[in-house]
Write a protein that holds these residues in place. Structure first.
Motif, PDB file in Angstrom:
ATOM      1  N   ALA A 133       0.848  -1.194   0.000  1.00  0.00           N
ATOM      2  CA  ALA A 133       0.000   0.000   0.000  1.00  0.00           C
ATOM      3  C   ALA A 133       0.882   1.241   0.000  1.00  0.00           C
ATOM      4  CB  ALA A 133      -0.906  -0.007   1.229  1.00  0.00           C
ATOM      5  N   HIS A 134       0.653   2.129  -0.966  1.00  0.00           N
ATOM      6  CA  HIS A 134       1.456   3.347  -1.067  1.00  0.00           C
ATOM      7  C   HIS A 134       0.684   4.424  -1.804  1.00  0.00           C
ATOM      8  CE1 HIS A 134       4.634   5.813  -3.233  1.00  0.00           C
ATOM      9  NE2 HIS A 134       4.811   6.105  -1.961  1.00  0.00           N
ATOM     10  N   PHE A 135       0.662   5.623  -1.240  1.00  0.00           N
ATOM     11  CA  PHE A 135       0.095   6.801  -1.886  1.00  0.00           C
ATOM     12  C   PHE A 135       1.252   7.774  -2.069  1.00  0.00           C
ATOM     13  CE2 PHE A 135      -1.519  11.159  -1.442  1.00  0.00           C
ATOM     14  CZ  PHE A 135      -2.466  11.179  -2.459  1.00  0.00           C
ATOM     15  N   PRO A 136       1.607   8.116  -3.304  1.00  0.00           N
ATOM     16  CA  PRO A 136       2.791   8.939  -3.543  1.00  0.00           C
ATOM     17  C   PRO A 136       2.544  10.428  -3.334  1.00  0.00           C
ATOM     18  CG  PRO A 136       1.773   8.366  -5.610  1.00  0.00           C
ATOM     19  CD  PRO A 136       0.969   7.695  -4.533  1.00  0.00           C
ATOM     20  N   GLY A 137       2.590  10.858  -2.121  1.00  0.00           N
ATOM     21  CA  GLY A 137       2.378  12.269  -1.829  1.00  0.00           C
ATOM     22  C   GLY A 137       1.993  12.449  -0.379  1.00  0.00           C
ATOM     23  N   ARG A 138       1.715  13.689  -0.017  1.00  0.00           N
ATOM     24  CA  ARG A 138       1.307  13.993   1.351  1.00  0.00           C
ATOM     25  C   ARG A 138      -0.169  14.347   1.335  1.00  0.00           C
ATOM     26  NH1 ARG A 138       6.215  15.451   4.679  1.00  0.00           N
ATOM     27  NH2 ARG A 138       4.652  16.169   6.125  1.00  0.00           N
ATOM     28  N   ALA A 139      -0.872  13.956   2.354  1.00  0.00           N
ATOM     29  CA  ALA A 139      -2.298  14.258   2.452  1.00  0.00           C
ATOM     30  C   ALA A 139      -2.696  14.287   3.921  1.00  0.00           C
ATOM     31  CB  ALA A 139      -3.127  13.203   1.711  1.00  0.00           C
ATOM     32  N   ALA A 140      -3.651  15.114   4.222  1.00  0.00           N
ATOM     33  CA  ALA A 140      -4.211  15.135   5.576  1.00  0.00           C
ATOM     34  C   ALA A 140      -5.111  13.916   5.750  1.00  0.00           C
ATOM     35  CB  ALA A 140      -5.006  16.422   5.779  1.00  0.00           C
ATOM     36  N   ILE A 141      -5.287  13.498   6.983  1.00  0.00           N
ATOM     37  CA  ILE A 141      -6.209  12.401   7.312  1.00  0.00           C
ATOM     38  C   ILE A 141      -7.599  13.021   7.470  1.00  0.00           C
ATOM     39  CG2 ILE A 141      -6.825  10.672   9.029  1.00  0.00           C
ATOM     40  CD1 ILE A 141      -4.299   9.883   7.673  1.00  0.00           C
ATOM     41  N   ASP A 142      -8.549  12.525   6.704  1.00  0.00           N
ATOM     42  CA  ASP A 142      -9.921  13.037   6.765  1.00  0.00           C
ATOM     43  C   ASP A 142     -10.732  12.383   7.879  1.00  0.00           C
ATOM     44  OD1 ASP A 142      -9.521  14.700   4.483  1.00  0.00           O
ATOM     45  OD2 ASP A 142      -9.800  12.943   3.211  1.00  0.00           O
ATOM     46  N   ALA A 143     -10.450  11.101   8.146  1.00  0.00           N
ATOM     47  CA  ALA A 143     -11.192  10.371   9.179  1.00  0.00           C
ATOM     48  C   ALA A 143     -10.374   9.162   9.611  1.00  0.00           C
ATOM     49  CB  ALA A 143     -12.548   9.915   8.643  1.00  0.00           C
TER      50      ALA A 143
ATOM     51  N   ALA B 145      -2.656  12.092  17.548  1.00  0.00           N
ATOM     52  CA  ALA B 145      -1.597  12.134  16.532  1.00  0.00           C
ATOM     53  C   ALA B 145      -2.154  12.571  15.176  1.00  0.00           C
ATOM     54  CB  ALA B 145      -0.917  10.775  16.420  1.00  0.00           C
ATOM     55  N   VAL B 146      -3.336  12.082  14.824  1.00  0.00           N
ATOM     56  CA  VAL B 146      -3.966  12.477  13.555  1.00  0.00           C
ATOM     57  C   VAL B 146      -4.234  13.980  13.549  1.00  0.00           C
ATOM     58  CG1 VAL B 146      -6.120  12.332  12.215  1.00  0.00           C
ATOM     59  CG2 VAL B 146      -4.974  10.237  12.974  1.00  0.00           C
ATOM     60  N   ARG B 147      -4.833  14.482  14.619  1.00  0.00           N
ATOM     61  CA  ARG B 147      -5.154  15.910  14.688  1.00  0.00           C
ATOM     62  C   ARG B 147      -3.884  16.762  14.638  1.00  0.00           C
ATOM     63  NH1 ARG B 147      -8.752  13.435  18.129  1.00  0.00           N
ATOM     64  NH2 ARG B 147      -7.554  13.912  19.999  1.00  0.00           N
ATOM     65  N   THR B 148      -2.862  16.374  15.380  1.00  0.00           N
ATOM     66  CA  THR B 148      -1.606  17.124  15.409  1.00  0.00           C
ATOM     67  C   THR B 148      -0.909  17.059  14.053  1.00  0.00           C
ATOM     68  OG1 THR B 148      -1.396  16.630  17.758  1.00  0.00           O
ATOM     69  CG2 THR B 148       0.592  17.394  16.630  1.00  0.00           C
ATOM     70  N   TYR B 149      -0.920  15.886  13.427  1.00  0.00           N
ATOM     71  CA  TYR B 149      -0.308  15.727  12.104  1.00  0.00           C
ATOM     72  C   TYR B 149      -0.969  16.669  11.095  1.00  0.00           C
ATOM     73  CZ  TYR B 149       1.038  13.760   7.622  1.00  0.00           C
ATOM     74  OH  TYR B 149       1.497  13.614   6.343  1.00  0.00           O
ATOM     75  N   ASN B 150      -2.290  16.700  11.096  1.00  0.00           N
ATOM     76  CA  ASN B 150      -3.009  17.555  10.145  1.00  0.00           C
ATOM     77  C   ASN B 150      -2.646  19.029  10.331  1.00  0.00           C
ATOM     78  OD1 ASN B 150      -4.270  15.412   8.881  1.00  0.00           O
ATOM     79  ND2 ASN B 150      -6.206  15.663   9.964  1.00  0.00           N
ATOM     80  N   VAL B 151      -2.528  19.478  11.581  1.00  0.00           N
ATOM     81  CA  VAL B 151      -2.168  20.871  11.850  1.00  0.00           C
ATOM     82  C   VAL B 151      -0.740  21.144  11.374  1.00  0.00           C
ATOM     83  CG1 VAL B 151      -1.660  22.541  13.694  1.00  0.00           C
ATOM     84  CG2 VAL B 151      -3.773  21.210  13.761  1.00  0.00           C
ATOM     85  N   MET B 152       0.200  20.258  11.726  1.00  0.00           N
ATOM     86  CA  MET B 152       1.599  20.470  11.348  1.00  0.00           C
ATOM     87  C   MET B 152       1.779  20.387   9.825  1.00  0.00           C
ATOM     88  SD  MET B 152       3.584  18.536  14.463  1.00  0.00           S
ATOM     89  CE  MET B 152       5.226  19.181  14.109  1.00  0.00           C
ATOM     90  N   LEU B 153       1.034  19.503   9.173  1.00  0.00           N
ATOM     91  CA  LEU B 153       1.092  19.395   7.716  1.00  0.00           C
ATOM     92  C   LEU B 153       0.586  20.693   7.077  1.00  0.00           C
ATOM     93  CD1 LEU B 153       1.757  17.416   5.380  1.00  0.00           C
ATOM     94  CD2 LEU B 153      -0.663  16.784   5.406  1.00  0.00           C
ATOM     95  N   ALA B 154      -0.507  21.236   7.605  1.00  0.00           N
ATOM     96  CA  ALA B 154      -1.060  22.491   7.086  1.00  0.00           C
ATOM     97  C   ALA B 154      -0.076  23.643   7.274  1.00  0.00           C
ATOM     98  CB  ALA B 154      -2.388  22.808   7.776  1.00  0.00           C
ATOM     99  N   GLU B 155       0.747  23.562   8.315  1.00  0.00           N
ATOM    100  CA  GLU B 155       1.772  24.583   8.565  1.00  0.00           C
ATOM    101  C   GLU B 155       3.033  24.338   7.740  1.00  0.00           C
ATOM    102  OE1 GLU B 155       2.339  24.199  12.789  1.00  0.00           O
ATOM    103  OE2 GLU B 155       0.603  25.452  13.248  1.00  0.00           O
ATOM    104  N   GLU B 156       2.999  23.295   6.900  1.00  0.00           N
ATOM    105  CA  GLU B 156       4.116  22.916   6.045  1.00  0.00           C
ATOM    106  C   GLU B 156       5.377  22.600   6.826  1.00  0.00           C
ATOM    107  OE1 GLU B 156       4.532  25.752   2.846  1.00  0.00           O
ATOM    108  OE2 GLU B 156       2.453  25.452   2.227  1.00  0.00           O
ATOM    109  N   ARG B 157       5.189  21.952   7.978  1.00  0.00           N
ATOM    110  CA  ARG B 157       6.317  21.531   8.802  1.00  0.00           C
ATOM    111  C   ARG B 157       6.848  20.191   8.314  1.00  0.00           C
ATOM    112  NH1 ARG B 157       5.050  22.920  14.479  1.00  0.00           N
ATOM    113  NH2 ARG B 157       7.075  21.999  14.924  1.00  0.00           N
TER     114      ARG B 157
END
Length: 128
Positions: A10-20, A107-119
């Motif tokens: 399983a592999h998705f080539p890119g970055r994405a936020a977790i929706d659920a 972790a999901v919530r924190t990841y989504n915030v940090m990803l949106a901040e382009e960290r």
């Protein structure tokens, strides 16, 4: 002649936020994945870990291989907060990666915030 069913990693080539998340999997980028995930700069990968005891240096090998692009690793340990095993914490520190254990939901919530901040964040998420 048919080769039959071909099972690929399983592999998705890119970055994405977790929706659920929940029910043993995750939804992201209009897709769903059953099981745990590694969210890395190179993409999103299925992760064979199903409980906190499976968080080992070996199970995080892909994270360590991408250490140059990761400043911080969030580890979703399942339903409850559990400490990161000392050898894992040390291997991450030696690779220059900060780490923090938390429940998978946090972790999901924190990841989504940090990803949106382009960290330069990555996540290892045990499915709940």
């Amino acid at each position: 002649m048919s080769k039959g069913l071909v099972i690929r990693e399983a592999h998705f080539p890119g970055r994405a936020a977790i929706d659920a998340y929940g029910n043993g999997g995750f939804r992201f980028a209009d897709m769903s994945h059953r099981g745990s995930l590694l969210m890395l700069p190179s993409g999103i990968y299925g992760w064979e870990v199903s409980e906190a005891a499976g968080v080992t240096v070996e199970s995080l090998k892909r994270v360590l291989e991408e250490a140059e692009g990761i400043e911080f690793l969030l580890i979703g340990m399942g339903d409850a907060l559990q400490p990161i095993p000392a050898p894992v914490k040390q291997a991450l520190k030696d690779a220059g990666i900060g780490s923090d254990p938390m429940s998978t939901g946090a972790a999901v919530r924190t990841y989504n915030v940090m990803l949106a901040e382009e960290r330069a964040v990555a996540a290892a998420l045990i499915a709940v």
